[in-house]
Each structure stands twice: as structure tokens, then as C-alpha cells.
Scaffold this motif. Structure first.
Motif, PDB file in Angstrom:
ATOM      1  N   PHE A  60      -5.221   9.562 -13.274  1.00 53.64           N
ATOM      2  CA  PHE A  60      -3.801   9.662 -13.566  1.00 53.64           C
ATOM      3  C   PHE A  60      -3.114   8.308 -13.524  1.00 53.64           C
ATOM      4  CE2 PHE A  60      -4.673  13.885 -11.723  1.00 53.64           C
ATOM      5  CZ  PHE A  60      -4.217  14.687 -12.749  1.00 53.64           C
ATOM      6  N   GLU A  61      -2.068   8.189 -14.318  1.00 55.32           N
ATOM      7  CA  GLU A  61      -1.136   7.075 -14.237  1.00 55.32           C
ATOM      8  C   GLU A  61       0.186   7.666 -13.779  1.00 55.32           C
ATOM      9  OE1 GLU A  61      -0.625   4.736 -17.748  1.00 55.32           O
ATOM     10  OE2 GLU A  61      -2.751   4.270 -17.895  1.00 55.32           O
ATOM     11  N   LEU A  62       0.711   7.134 -12.687  1.00 54.93           N
ATOM     12  CA  LEU A  62       1.972   7.623 -12.149  1.00 54.93           C
ATOM     13  C   LEU A  62       2.962   6.474 -12.090  1.00 54.93           C
ATOM     14  CD1 LEU A  62       3.575   9.946 -10.917  1.00 54.93           C
ATOM     15  CD2 LEU A  62       2.568   9.372  -8.693  1.00 54.93           C
ATOM     16  N   ASP A  63       4.066   6.632 -12.782  1.00 51.98           N
ATOM     17  CA  ASP A  63       5.100   5.605 -12.831  1.00 51.98           C
ATOM     18  C   ASP A  63       6.327   6.099 -12.082  1.00 51.98           C
ATOM     19  OD1 ASP A  63       6.936   3.647 -13.365  1.00 51.98           O
ATOM     20  OD2 ASP A  63       6.833   3.836 -15.543  1.00 51.98           O
ATOM     21  N   LEU A  64       6.512   5.587 -10.876  1.00 50.95           N
ATOM     22  CA  LEU A  64       7.659   5.956 -10.052  1.00 50.95           C
ATOM     23  C   LEU A  64       8.699   4.839 -10.009  1.00 50.95           C
ATOM     24  CD1 LEU A  64       5.736   7.716  -7.155  1.00 50.95           C
ATOM     25  CD2 LEU A  64       7.000   8.774  -9.025  1.00 50.95           C
ATOM     26  N   THR A  65       8.659   3.982 -10.989  1.00 51.59           N
ATOM     27  CA  THR A  65       9.566   2.844 -11.071  1.00 51.59           C
ATOM     28  C   THR A  65      11.017   3.265 -10.867  1.00 51.59           C
ATOM     29  OG1 THR A  65       8.102   1.652 -12.554  1.00 51.59           O
ATOM     30  CG2 THR A  65      10.417   1.039 -12.617  1.00 51.59           C
ATOM     31  N   GLY A  66      11.663   2.598  -9.905  1.00 48.48           N
ATOM     32  CA  GLY A  66      13.083   2.798  -9.689  1.00 48.48           C
ATOM     33  C   GLY A  66      13.499   4.121  -9.087  1.00 48.48           C
ATOM     34  N   THR A  67      12.555   4.920  -8.617  1.00 43.10           N
ATOM     35  CA  THR A  67      12.915   6.207  -8.028  1.00 43.10           C
ATOM     36  C   THR A  67      13.313   6.029  -6.567  1.00 43.10           C
ATOM     37  OG1 THR A  67      10.647   6.707  -7.351  1.00 43.10           O
ATOM     38  CG2 THR A  67      11.333   7.455  -9.553  1.00 43.10           C
ATOM     39  N   GLN A  68      13.776   7.081  -5.956  1.00 41.40           N
ATOM     40  CA  GLN A  68      14.208   7.072  -4.569  1.00 41.40           C
ATOM     41  C   GLN A  68      13.105   7.547  -3.627  1.00 41.40           C
ATOM     42  OE1 GLN A  68      17.308   5.853  -3.640  1.00 41.40           O
ATOM     43  NE2 GLN A  68      17.281   5.250  -5.781  1.00 41.40           N
ATOM     44  N   PRO A 110       2.135  11.883   0.564  1.00 40.86           N
ATOM     45  CA  PRO A 110       1.780  13.121  -0.152  1.00 40.86           C
ATOM     46  C   PRO A 110       0.941  12.901  -1.410  1.00 40.86           C
ATOM     47  CG  PRO A 110       4.072  13.199   0.501  1.00 40.86           C
ATOM     48  CD  PRO A 110       3.583  11.795   0.762  1.00 40.86           C
ATOM     49  N   LEU A 111       0.905  11.671  -1.903  1.00 42.33           N
ATOM     50  CA  LEU A 111       0.104  11.366  -3.094  1.00 42.33           C
ATOM     51  C   LEU A 111      -1.358  11.102  -2.763  1.00 42.33           C
ATOM     52  CD1 LEU A 111       2.557   8.882  -4.853  1.00 42.33           C
ATOM     53  CD2 LEU A 111       2.332  11.345  -5.241  1.00 42.33           C
ATOM     54  N   ALA A 112      -1.678  10.936  -1.487  1.00 42.02           N
ATOM     55  CA  ALA A 112      -3.058  10.643  -1.066  1.00 42.02           C
ATOM     56  C   ALA A 112      -3.993  11.741  -1.568  1.00 42.02           C
ATOM     57  CB  ALA A 112      -3.133  10.525   0.447  1.00 42.02           C
ATOM     58  N   GLY A 113      -5.122  11.328  -2.043  1.00 43.88           N
ATOM     59  CA  GLY A 113      -6.101  12.276  -2.576  1.00 43.88           C
ATOM     60  C   GLY A 113      -5.947  12.507  -4.067  1.00 43.88           C
ATOM     61  N   MET A 114      -4.855  12.057  -4.622  1.00 47.41           N
ATOM     62  CA  MET A 114      -4.639  12.188  -6.063  1.00 47.41           C
ATOM     63  C   MET A 114      -5.491  11.142  -6.780  1.00 47.41           C
ATOM     64  SD  MET A 114      -0.894  12.142  -7.755  1.00 47.41           S
ATOM     65  CE  MET A 114      -0.615  12.687  -9.412  1.00 47.41           C
ATOM     66  N   PRO A 115      -6.209  11.528  -7.814  1.00 46.78           N
ATOM     67  CA  PRO A 115      -7.065  10.564  -8.527  1.00 46.78           C
ATOM     68  C   PRO A 115      -6.248   9.620  -9.410  1.00 46.78           C
ATOM     69  CG  PRO A 115      -7.178  12.691  -9.602  1.00 46.78           C
ATOM     70  CD  PRO A 115      -6.321  12.872  -8.378  1.00 46.78           C
ATOM     71  N   LEU A 116      -5.636   8.639  -8.758  1.00 48.55           N
ATOM     72  CA  LEU A 116      -4.775   7.699  -9.468  1.00 48.55           C
ATOM     73  C   LEU A 116      -5.543   6.466  -9.911  1.00 48.55           C
ATOM     74  CD1 LEU A 116      -1.558   7.728  -7.253  1.00 48.55           C
ATOM     75  CD2 LEU A 116      -1.815   8.672  -9.547  1.00 48.55           C
ATOM     76  N   GLY A 117      -5.390   6.106 -11.165  1.00 46.18           N
ATOM     77  CA  GLY A 117      -5.939   4.867 -11.675  1.00 46.18           C
ATOM     78  C   GLY A 117      -4.871   3.797 -11.761  1.00 46.18           C
ATOM     79  N   LYS A 118      -3.616   4.241 -11.933  1.00 50.68           N
ATOM     80  CA  LYS A 118      -2.502   3.311 -12.044  1.00 50.68           C
ATOM     81  C   LYS A 118      -1.306   3.894 -11.302  1.00 50.68           C
ATOM     82  CE  LYS A 118       0.525   1.062 -15.422  1.00 50.68           C
ATOM     83  NZ  LYS A 118       0.783   0.847 -16.851  1.00 50.68           N
ATOM     84  N   LEU A 119      -0.691   3.061 -10.479  1.00 55.14           N
ATOM     85  CA  LEU A 119       0.494   3.477  -9.726  1.00 55.14           C
ATOM     86  C   LEU A 119       1.525   2.373  -9.809  1.00 55.14           C
ATOM     87  CD1 LEU A 119       1.959   5.433  -7.819  1.00 55.14           C
ATOM     88  CD2 LEU A 119       0.768   4.317  -5.908  1.00 55.14           C
ATOM     89  N   LEU A 157      -1.687   3.574   0.938  1.00 55.50           N
ATOM     90  CA  LEU A 157      -2.362   2.966  -0.219  1.00 55.50           C
ATOM     91  C   LEU A 157      -3.856   2.813   0.012  1.00 55.50           C
ATOM     92  CD1 LEU A 157       0.159   0.172  -1.261  1.00 55.50           C
ATOM     93  CD2 LEU A 157      -0.354   2.297  -2.485  1.00 55.50           C
ATOM     94  N   ARG A 158      -4.267   2.761   1.244  1.00 58.18           N
ATOM     95  CA  ARG A 158      -5.699   2.654   1.567  1.00 58.18           C
ATOM     96  C   ARG A 158      -6.502   3.843   1.047  1.00 58.18           C
ATOM     97  NH1 ARG A 158      -4.494   0.820   7.692  1.00 58.18           N
ATOM     98  NH2 ARG A 158      -3.904  -1.316   7.206  1.00 58.18           N
ATOM     99  N   GLU A 159      -5.836   4.960   0.848  1.00 58.72           N
ATOM    100  CA  GLU A 159      -6.505   6.182   0.400  1.00 58.72           C
ATOM    101  C   GLU A 159      -6.725   6.224  -1.111  1.00 58.72           C
ATOM    102  OE1 GLU A 159      -7.656   8.238   2.727  1.00 58.72           O
ATOM    103  OE2 GLU A 159      -6.774   6.822   4.150  1.00 58.72           O
ATOM    104  N   PHE A 160      -6.085   5.347  -1.838  1.00 55.19           N
ATOM    105  CA  PHE A 160      -6.180   5.362  -3.293  1.00 55.19           C
ATOM    106  C   PHE A 160      -7.343   4.484  -3.757  1.00 55.19           C
ATOM    107  CE2 PHE A 160      -1.622   6.061  -2.352  1.00 55.19           C
ATOM    108  CZ  PHE A 160      -1.521   7.341  -2.853  1.00 55.19           C
ATOM    109  N   ARG A 161      -8.530   4.980  -3.642  1.00 55.89           N
ATOM    110  CA  ARG A 161      -9.755   4.226  -3.925  1.00 55.89           C
ATOM    111  C   ARG A 161     -10.006   3.984  -5.412  1.00 55.89           C
ATOM    112  NH1 ARG A 161     -10.686   2.543   1.058  1.00 55.89           N
ATOM    113  NH2 ARG A 161     -10.909   4.194   2.572  1.00 55.89           N
ATOM    114  N   SER A 162      -9.420   4.798  -6.263  1.00 59.19           N
ATOM    115  CA  SER A 162      -9.698   4.664  -7.700  1.00 59.19           C
ATOM    116  C   SER A 162      -8.665   3.813  -8.437  1.00 59.19           C
ATOM    117  CB  SER A 162      -9.775   6.054  -8.344  1.00 59.19           C
ATOM    118  OG  SER A 162      -8.580   6.779  -8.120  1.00 59.19           O
ATOM    119  N   LEU A 163      -7.695   3.267  -7.724  1.00 62.28           N
ATOM    120  CA  LEU A 163      -6.664   2.450  -8.371  1.00 62.28           C
ATOM    121  C   LEU A 163      -7.254   1.199  -9.010  1.00 62.28           C
ATOM    122  CD1 LEU A 163      -3.560   2.332  -5.995  1.00 62.28           C
ATOM    123  CD2 LEU A 163      -3.700   3.344  -8.260  1.00 62.28           C
ATOM    124  N   THR A 164      -6.879   0.972 -10.246  1.00 60.53           N
ATOM    125  CA  THR A 164      -7.236  -0.276 -10.911  1.00 60.53           C
ATOM    126  C   THR A 164      -5.991  -1.105 -11.206  1.00 60.53           C
ATOM    127  OG1 THR A 164      -7.186   0.799 -13.082  1.00 60.53           O
ATOM    128  CG2 THR A 164      -9.324   0.679 -11.960  1.00 60.53           C
TER     129      THR A 164
END
Length: 70
Positions: free
Chosen positions: A13-21, A27-36, A50-57
Motif C-alpha cells: 500500500f501507499e498511504l498519503d497522510l500529508t497535512g492531516t491531523q 494503529p497502522l502497524a502491521g499494514m503492508p505499507l511500501g510508501k508512507l 515506524l519500526r514495525e513498517f518493515r516493507s517501507l521503501t
């Protein structure tokens, strides 16, 4: 959320939370994120999950309150 979450060709997944509150990324831990993208998410104070996001590139922490990634 549908405009901020996409599935990449590698099924991550790519998750863009730019500028949010958002205040807590735990709660995002465990989500297969490639981009955050947390650009300008100045309300997040604890970045240890962030340590839990092992698939982030790709990780964008520009203009956040982060001081240390160790």
C-alpha cells in the motif's frame, strides 16, 4: 481515506497522510505499507511505531516533529 490509499503493483500500500491531523501511527502497524507520507503531520509525537513498517521503501517525514529515528 480512499483518495489517500492506493495499492502498488507489488501489492503493498501507499498511504498519503500529508497535512492531516493524525496524532498516532501505531494503529497502522502491521499494514503492508511500501510508501508512507506524513509530510506536515506535526501532531505526531511518537514515531517509534515506524519500526514495525518493515516493507517501507519510501518514507516522508518532512515538516514533522521528529527529532530522532534511533
Amino acid at each position: 481515506l480512499k483518495d489517500r490509499l492506493t495499492i502498488r503493483e507489488d501489492d503493498l500500500f501507499e498511504l498519503d497522510l500529508t497535512g492531516t491531523q493524525i496524532t498516532d501511527i501505531a494503529p497502522l502497524a502491521g499494514m503492508p505499507l511500501g510508501k508512507l507520507s506524513l509530510w506536515n503531520c506535526r501532531q505526531i509525537l511518537d514515531f517509534t511505531p515506524l519500526r514495525e513498517f518493515r516493507s517501507l521503501t519510501y518514507l516522508d517525514l518532512d515538516n514533522t516533529q521528529i527529532a530522532d529515528l534511533s
